[in-house]
Design an enzyme around this catalytic site. Sequence first.
Site, PDB file in Angstrom:
ATOM      1  N   ARG A  64     134.551  42.862   4.544  1.00 50.49           N
ATOM      2  CA  ARG A  64     134.569  44.009   5.619  1.00 50.49           C
ATOM      3  C   ARG A  64     133.259  44.072   6.311  1.00 50.49           C
ATOM      4  NH1 ARG A  64     138.995  48.461   5.371  1.00 50.49           N
ATOM      5  NH2 ARG A  64     137.947  48.974   7.312  1.00 50.49           N
ATOM      6  N   ARG A 103     131.612  47.067   2.393  1.00 57.79           N
ATOM      7  CA  ARG A 103     131.621  48.308   1.582  1.00 57.79           C
ATOM      8  C   ARG A 103     132.260  47.919   0.030  1.00 57.79           C
ATOM      9  NH1 ARG A 103     136.490  51.669   4.545  1.00 57.79           N
ATOM     10  NH2 ARG A 103     135.042  51.482   6.325  1.00 57.79           N
ATOM     11  N   GLU A 140     151.816  39.225   8.395  1.00 56.64           N
ATOM     12  CA  GLU A 140     151.970  39.970   7.140  1.00 56.64           C
ATOM     13  C   GLU A 140     152.377  41.469   7.691  1.00 56.64           C
ATOM     14  OE1 GLU A 140     149.083  39.776   4.150  1.00 56.64           O
ATOM     15  OE2 GLU A 140     149.491  41.904   3.450  1.00 56.64           O
ATOM     16  N   HIS A 153     150.611  46.476   1.835  1.00 56.42           N
ATOM     17  CA  HIS A 153     149.892  47.635   1.889  1.00 56.42           C
ATOM     18  C   HIS A 153     150.336  48.797   1.132  1.00 56.42           C
ATOM     19  CE1 HIS A 153     146.864  50.567   3.323  1.00 56.42           C
ATOM     20  NE2 HIS A 153     146.109  49.762   3.582  1.00 56.42           N
ATOM     21  N   ASN A 174     145.079  41.571  -4.498  1.00 54.12           N
ATOM     22  CA  ASN A 174     143.928  42.068  -3.826  1.00 54.12           C
ATOM     23  C   ASN A 174     142.800  42.395  -4.537  1.00 54.12           C
ATOM     24  OD1 ASN A 174     141.955  43.676  -2.374  1.00 54.12           O
ATOM     25  ND2 ASN A 174     143.330  43.362  -0.567  1.00 54.12           N
ATOM     26  N   GLU A 233     140.661  38.008   4.082  1.00 58.87           N
ATOM     27  CA  GLU A 233     141.004  38.887   5.188  1.00 58.87           C
ATOM     28  C   GLU A 233     139.811  39.224   5.872  1.00 58.87           C
ATOM     29  OE1 GLU A 233     142.749  42.502   3.677  1.00 58.87           O
ATOM     30  OE2 GLU A 233     144.404  41.449   2.753  1.00 58.87           O
ATOM     31  N   THR A 240     142.666  49.829   5.839  1.00 56.23           N
ATOM     32  CA  THR A 240     143.295  49.050   7.118  1.00 56.23           C
ATOM     33  C   THR A 240     144.416  50.035   7.512  1.00 56.23           C
ATOM     34  OG1 THR A 240     142.518  47.020   6.140  1.00 56.23           O
ATOM     35  CG2 THR A 240     143.755  46.855   8.089  1.00 56.23           C
ATOM     36  N   HIS A 300     139.118  41.215   1.167  1.00 58.26           N
ATOM     37  CA  HIS A 300     138.645  41.519   2.394  1.00 58.26           C
ATOM     38  C   HIS A 300     137.093  41.804   2.582  1.00 58.26           C
ATOM     39  CE1 HIS A 300     139.393  44.805   5.825  1.00 58.26           C
ATOM     40  NE2 HIS A 300     138.719  43.714   6.451  1.00 58.26           N
ATOM     41  N   HIS A 354     139.027  46.401  -4.773  1.00 55.89           N
ATOM     42  CA  HIS A 354     138.745  47.804  -5.344  1.00 55.89           C
ATOM     43  C   HIS A 354     138.053  47.720  -6.703  1.00 55.89           C
ATOM     44  CE1 HIS A 354     139.699  49.432  -1.810  1.00 55.89           C
ATOM     45  NE2 HIS A 354     141.005  49.179  -1.846  1.00 55.89           N
TER      46      HIS A 354
HETATM   47  N1  PXP Z   1     147.524  43.409   2.987  1.00 52.51           N
HETATM   48  C1  PXP Z   1     146.487  43.587   3.832  1.00 52.51           C
HETATM   49  C2  PXP Z   1     146.289  42.658   5.213  1.00 52.51           C
HETATM   50  C3  PXP Z   1     145.514  44.447   3.598  1.00 52.51           C
HETATM   51  O1  PXP Z   1     144.722  44.897   4.373  1.00 52.51           O
HETATM   52  C4  PXP Z   1     145.852  45.286   2.427  1.00 52.51           C
HETATM   53  C5  PXP Z   1     144.529  46.174   2.069  1.00 52.51           C
HETATM   54  O2  PXP Z   1     143.301  45.615   2.032  1.00 52.51           O
HETATM   55  C6  PXP Z   1     146.577  44.834   1.532  1.00 52.51           C
HETATM   56  C7  PXP Z   1     147.531  44.121   1.761  1.00 52.51           C
HETATM   57  C8  PXP Z   1     146.660  45.399   0.136  1.00 52.51           C
HETATM   58  O3  PXP Z   1     146.874  46.926   0.198  1.00 52.51           O
HETATM   59  P1  PXP Z   1     146.882  47.753  -1.162  1.00 52.51           P
HETATM   60  O4  PXP Z   1     145.526  47.659  -1.618  1.00 52.51           O
HETATM   61  O5  PXP Z   1     147.134  49.251  -0.543  1.00 52.51           O
HETATM   62  O6  PXP Z   1     147.760  47.379  -2.035  1.00 52.51           O
END
Ligand code: PXP
Length: 250
Positions: free
Chosen positions: A50, A54, A156, A199, A12, A75, A106, A48, A15
Amino acid sequence: MKKQDKLRLGVNIDHVATVRNARGGDYPDPLRAAKIAEQAGADGITAHLREDRRHISDADIEGLMDVLTVPLNFEMAATEEMQKIALRHRPHAVCIVPEKREERTTEGGLEVAQDENRLAHFIAPLREAGSRVSIFIAADERQIEAANRIGAEVIELHTGAYCDAFAEGHWDRAQAELRKLEQMAQFADSLGLEVHAGHGLTYDTVSPVAAFPEVRELNIGHFLIGEAIFLGLEPAIREMRRLMFEAREE
Ligand code: PXP
């Protein structure tokens, strides 16, 4: 489901966009991060978009669709605007997540059971357009059954409660959350759903989840992007993959 079944890593990159947006320019570029993640062995890229934009932007999604050679897991919240965007791009996978403006991330899983009818109609065109639909939910039998009924192919499981308990040093709670994740991964698999998880996962928390044979994909972002500051993105991802596969083989 056999233990040897491949476990995929979705990286992901949200960030990277968070850091870029802190200065409002175009550096660091999430697309460059996605290409490095591919080289490091990521099986997919997750982003994602949003509602408040952001981090990831509409242009990022467009760019990812153009440059990626691995699948994009898009996402999004279950809104009309996002549905239109997904139908325009037709990504490999769409993961439906709950979204609140005031949250930092999330925080929980989607409430599927109480919104079944609307969600069934919401995901049908996405599936018809060829995207695999995944639903991000808590490890809860009711939600898994509802996700199955609305026609999702994938769930998930939200690993945040397990990771939070671990980070706070509540070992018993962390173990209890892990047991719940394990049982619910087995339950979802028995219904024919493909199981993903994610997550809050880190090098310290990934192994027990990676060891569940029913889990086919982990989506990991924040920790990897943070670790990239110290190690570089490619080594950070390679180490995560090593831990995942080591756990799988044991
Ligand atoms: N899976 C989903 C569905 C998420 O919303 C997120 C966070 O955006 C993640 C995985 C990844 O989480 P993290 O950034 O905490 O590793």
